[in-house]
Design a protein around this motif. Structure first.
Motif, PDB file in Angstrom:
ATOM      1  N   SER A 345     -49.321 -12.512  12.310  1.00 40.56           N
ATOM      2  CA  SER A 345     -47.512 -12.850  12.943  1.00 40.56           C
ATOM      3  C   SER A 345     -46.884 -12.359  12.067  1.00 40.56           C
ATOM      4  N   LYS A 346     -45.784 -11.750  12.145  1.00 35.65           N
ATOM      5  CA  LYS A 346     -44.549 -11.339  11.483  1.00 35.65           C
ATOM      6  C   LYS A 346     -43.095 -11.705  11.739  1.00 35.65           C
ATOM      7  N   ASP A 347     -42.359 -11.435  10.963  1.00 31.69           N
ATOM      8  CA  ASP A 347     -40.780 -11.840  11.155  1.00 31.69           C
ATOM      9  C   ASP A 347     -40.456 -13.168  11.209  1.00 31.69           C
ATOM     10  N   LYS A 348     -41.254 -14.085  10.646  1.00 30.15           N
ATOM     11  CA  LYS A 348     -40.999 -15.337  10.439  1.00 30.15           C
ATOM     12  C   LYS A 348     -40.042 -15.827   9.110  1.00 30.15           C
ATOM     13  N   PRO A 349     -38.975 -16.114   9.342  1.00 29.08           N
ATOM     14  CA  PRO A 349     -37.908 -16.302   7.992  1.00 29.08           C
ATOM     15  C   PRO A 349     -38.710 -17.297   7.193  1.00 29.08           C
ATOM     16  N   ILE A 350     -38.403 -17.017   6.048  1.00 25.55           N
ATOM     17  CA  ILE A 350     -39.012 -17.720   4.722  1.00 25.55           C
ATOM     18  C   ILE A 350     -38.211 -18.388   3.906  1.00 25.55           C
ATOM     19  N   THR A 351     -38.215 -19.660   3.602  1.00 22.89           N
ATOM     20  CA  THR A 351     -37.445 -20.328   2.891  1.00 22.89           C
ATOM     21  C   THR A 351     -38.085 -21.088   1.605  1.00 22.89           C
ATOM     22  N   GLY A 352     -37.059 -21.242   0.448  1.00 19.42           N
ATOM     23  CA  GLY A 352     -37.829 -22.339  -0.635  1.00 19.42           C
ATOM     24  C   GLY A 352     -38.339 -21.796  -1.758  1.00 19.42           C
ATOM     25  N   ILE A 353     -38.400 -20.422  -1.661  1.00 21.00           N
ATOM     26  CA  ILE A 353     -38.826 -19.751  -2.976  1.00 21.00           C
ATOM     27  C   ILE A 353     -37.944 -19.982  -4.140  1.00 21.00           C
ATOM     28  N   ALA A 354     -36.699 -20.036  -4.095  1.00 20.42           N
ATOM     29  CA  ALA A 354     -35.998 -20.557  -5.466  1.00 20.42           C
ATOM     30  C   ALA A 354     -36.174 -21.854  -5.878  1.00 20.42           C
ATOM     31  N   GLU A 355     -36.698 -22.819  -4.858  1.00 23.51           N
ATOM     32  CA  GLU A 355     -36.790 -24.187  -5.361  1.00 23.51           C
ATOM     33  C   GLU A 355     -38.326 -24.021  -5.997  1.00 23.51           C
ATOM     34  N   ALA A 356     -39.017 -23.208  -5.807  1.00 28.08           N
ATOM     35  CA  ALA A 356     -40.450 -23.220  -6.238  1.00 28.08           C
ATOM     36  C   ALA A 356     -40.253 -22.824  -7.645  1.00 28.08           C
ATOM     37  N   ASP A 357     -39.428 -21.544  -7.841  1.00 26.04           N
ATOM     38  CA  ASP A 357     -39.203 -20.937  -8.927  1.00 26.04           C
ATOM     39  C   ASP A 357     -38.554 -21.940 -10.163  1.00 26.04           C
ATOM     40  N   ALA A 403     -45.646 -24.767  -3.893  1.00 29.58           N
ATOM     41  CA  ALA A 403     -46.146 -24.338  -2.608  1.00 29.58           C
ATOM     42  C   ALA A 403     -45.516 -25.234  -1.310  1.00 29.58           C
ATOM     43  N   GLU A 404     -45.485 -26.778  -1.968  1.00 32.28           N
ATOM     44  CA  GLU A 404     -44.633 -27.353  -0.682  1.00 32.28           C
ATOM     45  C   GLU A 404     -43.088 -27.120  -0.385  1.00 32.28           C
ATOM     46  N   CYS A 405     -42.474 -26.523  -1.434  1.00 35.33           N
ATOM     47  CA  CYS A 405     -41.168 -26.254  -1.182  1.00 35.33           C
ATOM     48  C   CYS A 405     -40.905 -25.014  -0.237  1.00 35.33           C
ATOM     49  N   ILE A 406     -41.864 -24.181   0.008  1.00 36.46           N
ATOM     50  CA  ILE A 406     -41.639 -23.017   0.900  1.00 36.46           C
ATOM     51  C   ILE A 406     -42.261 -23.302   2.177  1.00 36.46           C
ATOM     52  N   GLY A 410     -46.069 -21.400  10.608  1.00 37.77           N
ATOM     53  CA  GLY A 410     -47.435 -21.179  10.563  1.00 37.77           C
ATOM     54  C   GLY A 410     -47.731 -20.970   9.069  1.00 37.77           C
ATOM     55  N   CYS A 411     -47.025 -21.142   8.117  1.00 37.77           N
ATOM     56  CA  CYS A 411     -47.502 -20.953   6.656  1.00 37.77           C
ATOM     57  C   CYS A 411     -48.891 -21.708   6.421  1.00 37.77           C
ATOM     58  N   ARG A 412     -49.821 -21.198   5.710  1.00 41.59           N
ATOM     59  CA  ARG A 412     -51.033 -22.040   5.345  1.00 41.59           C
ATOM     60  C   ARG A 412     -51.428 -21.654   4.114  1.00 41.59           C
ATOM     61  N   TYR A 413     -52.066 -22.737   3.448  1.00 41.51           N
ATOM     62  CA  TYR A 413     -52.606 -22.571   2.054  1.00 41.51           C
ATOM     63  C   TYR A 413     -53.596 -23.517   1.869  1.00 41.51           C
TER      64      TYR A 413
END
Ligand code: AMP
Ligand code: GLY
Length: 424
Positions: A345-357, A403-406, A410-413
């Motif tokens: 799947s593509k084009d799903k907006p991603i949030t939370g990277i800055a919080e993880a950093d 990882a929980e911030c992001i 459909g995100c999986r880990y």
């Protein structure tokens, strides 16, 4: 110094980030790179196709690039190092002939057999009937491998002879095109896997810290095989005595044999190992590059200058190089698209990277792209959330909080990366 790095995945993001930390480096140009790299200090992305070797060489000439570093296997197997070297350009990686160690499993197995390097017993076939007769004779479990590059999908560990025969039929029927015109059928090896990666320059080598990845998609190492859902370093299964045994009985014999066979190796040599209960290691595969995702935790742990190490290898002075590692442990948890490794799947907006950093993690990009200003998924393995700490348990907790911030749809880990090492 201006560097050129070829590739666009999480491994290359980690390499670019690490190379840019060198005081000697003024600019790292990555062909083609990804949106995560573009945010790094001193790093820029180029719109050059990583398989367009002439365009890459032209860039290296016109920009007086100090050193080109190759991330993925495809350009190495296609001969990028031969073209650059013939033009007098400095490049880190093996020539095409030696890159066959990864490019052809039949080549790698014949090489190991010729040089008595410990590995699983095997036979190679290009027609169905003798292959099936061999499987019936050997019994299951048994391992079927497409000879050529199949993006990590060309191996079936068959639990039954039926499964093995089906795999052989589909592969020889063209499942991976030319890459499965030949199949290698191999004895099943029991034990624990580890990734043993070294910087090699002719007959000299410096092993990097040990690491281990998790290839299965689901927790408990279940589900389909993937490129790797997470990795950590060090791998405790590689004890001091296993390390010494691997260097003496596998790594040094491999690089000496390459030199003796007239194809001396310069580059990263990745030996995928199966280590049994007695600590005996056998080669599962060779790769002629760094691992992905092993590189992400390795770069987090490396304290010394990566460029110095690669320069020494290219200059033939590797014995003068020195590598320093953080005393603790590092880990990388891969965040993948919902359907990975099947559809993507593509084009799903991603949030939370800055919080993880901001928690102290480092988030490396792999399958991301920009739609205008919006960061979205591009499928497959999307991100790798990486952390380093005093112990693996702490590093894992930190990476998981990151990882929980992001989020994206459909995100999986996997939340059990490193469990074997923690249980030990
Ligand atoms: P390869 O691409 O050759 O590394 O194979 C992919 C994965 O299949 C390895 O990481 C192992 O988990 C598994 N595998 C490959 N060869 C064997 C073997 N001979 N015995 C057991 N597992 C294997
Ligand atoms: N993580 C396994 C590989 O890079 O081949």
């Amino acid at each position: 110094m201006h560097l050129l790095l070829i590739g666009s995945g999480g491994r290359e993001h980690a390499m670019a980030w690490k190379l840019a930390q060198s005081e000697k480096v003024t600019r790292v140009s990555v062909a083609p790179g990804n949106p995560g790299m573009q945010l790094e200090d001193k790093v820029e992305c180029l719109s050059i196709d990583p398989t367009d070797i002439e365009a890459l060489a032209q860039f290296a000439v016109s920009e007086s690039v100090h050193l080109t570093i190759v991330g993925p296997e495809a350009p190495l197997v296609a001969g990028v190092v031969d073209v650059f070297t013939d033009k007098g350009l400095r490049i880190f990686g093996p020539r095409q002939q030696a890159a066959q160690l990864e490019g052809s499993k039949a080549f790698a197995k014949d090489f190991m057999a010729r040089h008595q390097i410990p590995t699983a017993a095997y036979a190679t076939f290009n027609t169905v009937e003798p292959a099936i007769a061999f499987i019936e004779e050997q019994g299951a479990p048994i391992v079927i491998k497409a000879d050529g590059l199949a993006a990590g999908k060309g191996v079936v560990v068959a639990q039954t002879t039926e499964e093995a025969c089906d795999a052989v039929k589909s592969m020889l029927d063209g499942q991976f095109g030319d890459a499965s015109a030949n199949v290698v059928i191999e004895q099943f090896l029991a034990g624990e896997e580890a990734s043993f990666i070294a910087v090699v320059s002719g007959r000299s080598c410096i092993p990097l810290a040990s690491s281990q990845d998790h290839k299965a998609r689901d927790e408990g190492d279940k589900g389909p095989n993937t490129g790797g859902m997470g990795a950590y370093s060090p791998a405790p299964v590689v004890t001091d005595s296993v390390h010494a045994h691997v260097v003496t009985d596998i790594l040094q014999p491999t690089i000496d044999a390459l030199a003796d066979d007239g194809m001396p190796f310069t580059g990263f040599l990745y030996v995928g190992l199966m280590i049994d209960n007695e600590g005996q290691a056998r080669v599962v595969e060779y790769n002629v590059r760094l691992g992905d995702p092993e590189t992400q935790p390795l770069m987090m742990r490396m304290e010394s200058d990566l460029l110095d190490l690669l320069d020494h290898a290219v200059n033939g002075t590797l014995t003068e190089a020195d590598v320093q590692w953080h005393d603790g442990s590092s880990i990388g948890v891969v965040l993948a698209a919902g359907e990975y490794p099947a559809g993507s799947s593509k084009d799903k907006p991603i949030t939370g990277i800055a919080e993880a950093d901001s928690l102290g993690c480092k988030v490396f990009h792999a399958g991301t792209k920009l739609n205008g200003d919006q960061l979205v998924t591009a499928g497959g393995r999307v991100l790798c959330v990486t952390a380093v700490a005093g112990s693996l348990k702490e590093a894992k907790q930190l990476a998981e909080s990151g990882a929980e911030c992001i989020q994206w749809e459909g995100c999986r880990y996997r939340s059990d990366i490193g469990y074997k090492a923690i249980d030990r």
